[in-house]
Design a protein around this motif. Structure first.
Motif, PDB file in Angstrom:
ATOM      1  N   ASP A  75       0.847  -1.187   0.000  1.00  0.00           N
ATOM      2  CA  ASP A  75       0.000   0.000   0.000  1.00  0.00           C
ATOM      3  C   ASP A  75       0.887   1.243   0.000  1.00  0.00           C
ATOM      4  OD1 ASP A  75      -2.245  -1.562   0.095  1.00  0.00           O
ATOM      5  OD2 ASP A  75      -2.720  -1.142   2.196  1.00  0.00           O
ATOM      6  N   LEU A  76       0.372   2.329  -0.569  1.00  0.00           N
ATOM      7  CA  LEU A  76       1.122   3.570  -0.678  1.00  0.00           C
ATOM      8  C   LEU A  76       0.280   4.714  -0.140  1.00  0.00           C
ATOM      9  CD1 LEU A  76       2.376   3.024  -4.347  1.00  0.00           C
ATOM     10  CD2 LEU A  76       3.691   2.624  -2.249  1.00  0.00           C
ATOM     11  N   GLY A  77       0.882   5.563   0.693  1.00  0.00           N
ATOM     12  CA  GLY A  77       0.118   6.683   1.233  1.00  0.00           C
ATOM     13  C   GLY A  77       1.017   7.711   1.884  1.00  0.00           C
ATOM     14  N   LEU A  78       0.410   8.833   2.243  1.00  0.00           N
ATOM     15  CA  LEU A  78       1.099   9.851   3.021  1.00  0.00           C
ATOM     16  C   LEU A  78       0.752   9.675   4.488  1.00  0.00           C
ATOM     17  CD1 LEU A  78       0.811  13.152   0.937  1.00  0.00           C
ATOM     18  CD2 LEU A  78       2.460  11.300   0.772  1.00  0.00           C
ATOM     19  N   LEU A  79       1.715   9.922   5.332  1.00  0.00           N
ATOM     20  CA  LEU A  79       1.503   9.841   6.777  1.00  0.00           C
ATOM     21  C   LEU A  79       1.870  11.222   7.357  1.00  0.00           C
ATOM     22  CD1 LEU A  79       0.708   7.590   8.796  1.00  0.00           C
ATOM     23  CD2 LEU A  79       3.131   7.336   9.321  1.00  0.00           C
ATOM     24  N   VAL A  80       0.888  12.148   7.308  1.00  0.00           N
ATOM     25  CA  VAL A  80      -0.387  12.103   6.630  1.00  0.00           C
ATOM     26  C   VAL A  80      -0.563  13.364   5.797  1.00  0.00           C
ATOM     27  CG1 VAL A  80      -1.590  10.631   8.303  1.00  0.00           C
ATOM     28  CG2 VAL A  80      -1.560  13.109   8.662  1.00  0.00           C
ATOM     29  N   THR A  81      -1.523  13.326   4.863  1.00  0.00           N
ATOM     30  CA  THR A  81      -1.835  14.494   4.048  1.00  0.00           C
ATOM     31  C   THR A  81      -2.269  15.651   4.928  1.00  0.00           C
ATOM     32  OG1 THR A  81      -2.658  12.978   2.350  1.00  0.00           O
ATOM     33  CG2 THR A  81      -3.262  15.312   2.137  1.00  0.00           C
ATOM     34  N   GLY A  82      -1.682  16.823   4.703  1.00  0.00           N
ATOM     35  CA  GLY A  82      -2.127  18.024   5.399  1.00  0.00           C
ATOM     36  C   GLY A  82      -3.331  18.624   4.691  1.00  0.00           C
ATOM     37  N   VAL A  83      -4.410  18.794   5.406  1.00  0.00           N
ATOM     38  CA  VAL A  83      -5.658  19.189   4.764  1.00  0.00           C
ATOM     39  C   VAL A  83      -5.564  20.549   4.084  1.00  0.00           C
ATOM     40  CG1 VAL A  83      -6.729  20.314   6.773  1.00  0.00           C
ATOM     41  CG2 VAL A  83      -8.173  19.191   5.056  1.00  0.00           C
ATOM     42  N   MET A  84      -4.673  21.418   4.536  1.00  0.00           N
ATOM     43  CA  MET A  84      -4.607  22.761   3.972  1.00  0.00           C
ATOM     44  C   MET A  84      -3.829  22.832   2.655  1.00  0.00           C
ATOM     45  SD  MET A  84      -6.425  24.650   5.902  1.00  0.00           S
ATOM     46  CE  MET A  84      -5.985  26.225   5.136  1.00  0.00           C
ATOM     47  N   TYR A  85      -3.193  21.748   2.252  1.00  0.00           N
ATOM     48  CA  TYR A  85      -2.282  21.821   1.116  1.00  0.00           C
ATOM     49  C   TYR A  85      -2.935  21.565  -0.237  1.00  0.00           C
ATOM     50  CZ  TYR A  85       1.355  21.873   4.669  1.00  0.00           C
ATOM     51  OH  TYR A  85       2.137  22.209   5.745  1.00  0.00           O
ATOM     52  N   PRO A 128      -6.872  29.407  11.981  1.00  0.00           N
ATOM     53  CA  PRO A 128      -6.943  28.884  13.351  1.00  0.00           C
ATOM     54  C   PRO A 128      -7.215  27.383  13.377  1.00  0.00           C
ATOM     55  CG  PRO A 128      -8.201  30.912  13.141  1.00  0.00           C
ATOM     56  CD  PRO A 128      -7.826  30.521  11.759  1.00  0.00           C
ATOM     57  N   MET A 129      -6.811  26.756  14.466  1.00  0.00           N
ATOM     58  CA  MET A 129      -6.970  25.316  14.594  1.00  0.00           C
ATOM     59  C   MET A 129      -8.416  24.887  14.387  1.00  0.00           C
ATOM     60  SD  MET A 129      -5.945  22.796  17.767  1.00  0.00           S
ATOM     61  CE  MET A 129      -4.227  23.294  17.676  1.00  0.00           C
ATOM     62  N   ARG A 130      -9.352  25.643  14.949  1.00  0.00           N
ATOM     63  CA  ARG A 130     -10.756  25.258  14.806  1.00  0.00           C
ATOM     64  C   ARG A 130     -11.150  25.188  13.335  1.00  0.00           C
ATOM     65  NH1 ARG A 130     -16.011  28.084  17.772  1.00  0.00           N
ATOM     66  NH2 ARG A 130     -17.600  26.838  16.694  1.00  0.00           N
ATOM     67  N   GLU A 131     -10.711  26.157  12.549  1.00  0.00           N
ATOM     68  CA  GLU A 131     -11.047  26.146  11.123  1.00  0.00           C
ATOM     69  C   GLU A 131     -10.371  24.982  10.410  1.00  0.00           C
ATOM     70  OE1 GLU A 131     -10.525  28.835   7.095  1.00  0.00           O
ATOM     71  OE2 GLU A 131     -10.727  29.866   9.038  1.00  0.00           O
ATOM     72  N   ARG A 132      -9.142  24.657  10.791  1.00  0.00           N
ATOM     73  CA  ARG A 132      -8.473  23.516  10.173  1.00  0.00           C
ATOM     74  C   ARG A 132      -9.281  22.244  10.375  1.00  0.00           C
ATOM     75  NH1 ARG A 132      -3.559  24.773  13.006  1.00  0.00           N
ATOM     76  NH2 ARG A 132      -3.433  22.584  13.611  1.00  0.00           N
ATOM     77  N   PHE A 133      -9.817  22.056  11.557  1.00  0.00           N
ATOM     78  CA  PHE A 133     -10.616  20.852  11.803  1.00  0.00           C
ATOM     79  C   PHE A 133     -11.952  20.905  11.071  1.00  0.00           C
ATOM     80  CE2 PHE A 133      -7.546  19.984  15.123  1.00  0.00           C
ATOM     81  CZ  PHE A 133      -7.467  18.601  15.083  1.00  0.00           C
ATOM     82  N   GLU A 134     -12.537  22.082  10.938  1.00  0.00           N
ATOM     83  CA  GLU A 134     -13.746  22.198  10.121  1.00  0.00           C
ATOM     84  C   GLU A 134     -13.440  21.824   8.673  1.00  0.00           C
ATOM     85  OE1 GLU A 134     -15.847  25.889  12.620  1.00  0.00           O
ATOM     86  OE2 GLU A 134     -14.836  26.261  10.698  1.00  0.00           O
ATOM     87  N   ARG A 135     -12.313  22.299   8.171  1.00  0.00           N
ATOM     88  CA  ARG A 135     -11.921  21.969   6.799  1.00  0.00           C
ATOM     89  C   ARG A 135     -11.592  20.479   6.667  1.00  0.00           C
ATOM     90  NH1 ARG A 135     -10.447  26.224   3.305  1.00  0.00           N
ATOM     91  NH2 ARG A 135     -10.673  28.295   4.236  1.00  0.00           N
TER      92      ARG A 135
END
Length: 289
Positions: A75-85, A128-135
């Motif tokens: 299997d191939l993957g990122l550990l882990v993808t950053g949601v903002m990128y 902000p962290m809260r927005e990152r988790f919403e995203r």
């Protein structure tokens, strides 16, 4: 116990023109030795808490696409993808492409993203962290919709998609495994319970992982989710070849908690590391249940 190899540094062998050959050799030796997953980081600068930011770093999904052509089973993957990128619709398409071209071997590792230096350096929005988790939650919803029969719109607070068309679909069924990284007890583990096929926790100690899994179990109960259907994985942060017996004792403790994959990380030249691990460690590790 399944074994994942987390390739976190491109500083060996030291010359950029040799990075590709080193990566190929490491991956192919790992696959032959029984490693079931190969991951790289989703960073653009090296993480400052472990090495200078100026050390070599490659873009993750390009690296995985390269590896898809030189491996056959892992299997191939990122550990882990950053949601903002990446915009989530494009992320779903990127992972789908990897899955199709690798023969169904992609996994989506994803997290909230945290490394502000590289974001500011490269012009990625710092929110902000809260927005990152919403995203992050919206990104998970979008990926799942992109990997379903619903090609309609998606309307979220942060993302709006007019149509969620994804053709061809992934080869993995029902979709590439979604692994949510991190041990945050209020938000991250709740998202695992709600959307994840797998969790990824830091292997700080058996007791700490046991506590995190208890929290995950409670979130699963609240979400009406079967806790046993979530794959439990642990990233082991300490050097594993310095004390093989001690490492295996820890892994046996994780296995009793229901952990089924342990990720190990090179602490020296990656080819040297995987050759030694294949001889001294992997045969014993793969036998643990």
């Amino acid at each position: 116990m399944d074994v994942g190899l987390h390739y976190w540094t491109f500083s060996h062998p030291g010359q950029p023109e040799a990075i590709a050959d080193t990566l190929v050799r490491t991956a192919q030796i790992a696959e032959e030795a029984g490693v079931s997953a190969f991951t790289v980081m989703d960073h653009y600068f090296q993480m400052e808490d472990i090495a200078p930011a100026e050390e070599p770093m490659l873009e993750g999904y390009t690296t995985l696409g390269f590896l898809a052509g030189v491996t056959r089973r892992m299997d191939l993957g990122l550990l882990v993808t950053g949601v903002m990128y990446r915009y989530p619709g494009l992320l779903a398409k990127i992972v789908t492409t990897l899955d199709v071209l690798s023969g169904g071997r992609a996994r989506l590792g994803i997290g909230s993203s945290w490394y502000e230096r590289e974001k500011r350096g490269l012009g990625v929005p710092v929110v902000p962290m809260r927005e990152r988790f919403e995203r992050l939650e919206e990104a998970l919803q979008i990926c799942l919709q992109m990997w379903s029969d619903d090609n309609g719109p998606y309307e979220g607070r942060h993302y709006q998609l007019a149509e969620t068309l994804c053709v061809p679909p992934p080869l993995s069924r029902p979709h590439p495994m979604i692994m949510i990284g991190g041990g945050g007890e209020k938000r991250t583990l709740r998202l695992v319970a709600r959307y994840g096929d797998a969790c990824n926790l830091f292997g700080s100690s058996v007791d700490d992982v046991a506590h995190k899994l208890d929290v995950l179990r409670s979130h699963c109960e609240a979400e009406g989710r079967d806790y046993d259907r979530i794959v439990k994985t642990v990233a082991f942060m300490r050097p594993v070849l310095d004390d093989v017996d001690g490492f295996l004792d820890d892994v046996a403790g994780y296995a009793k908690l229901g952990v089924t994959e342990i990720q190990i990380m090179p602490d020296r030249h990656p080819v040297e590391f995987i050759e030694q691990a294949a001889e001294r460690l992997l045969p014993r590790l793969l036998q643990l249940g």
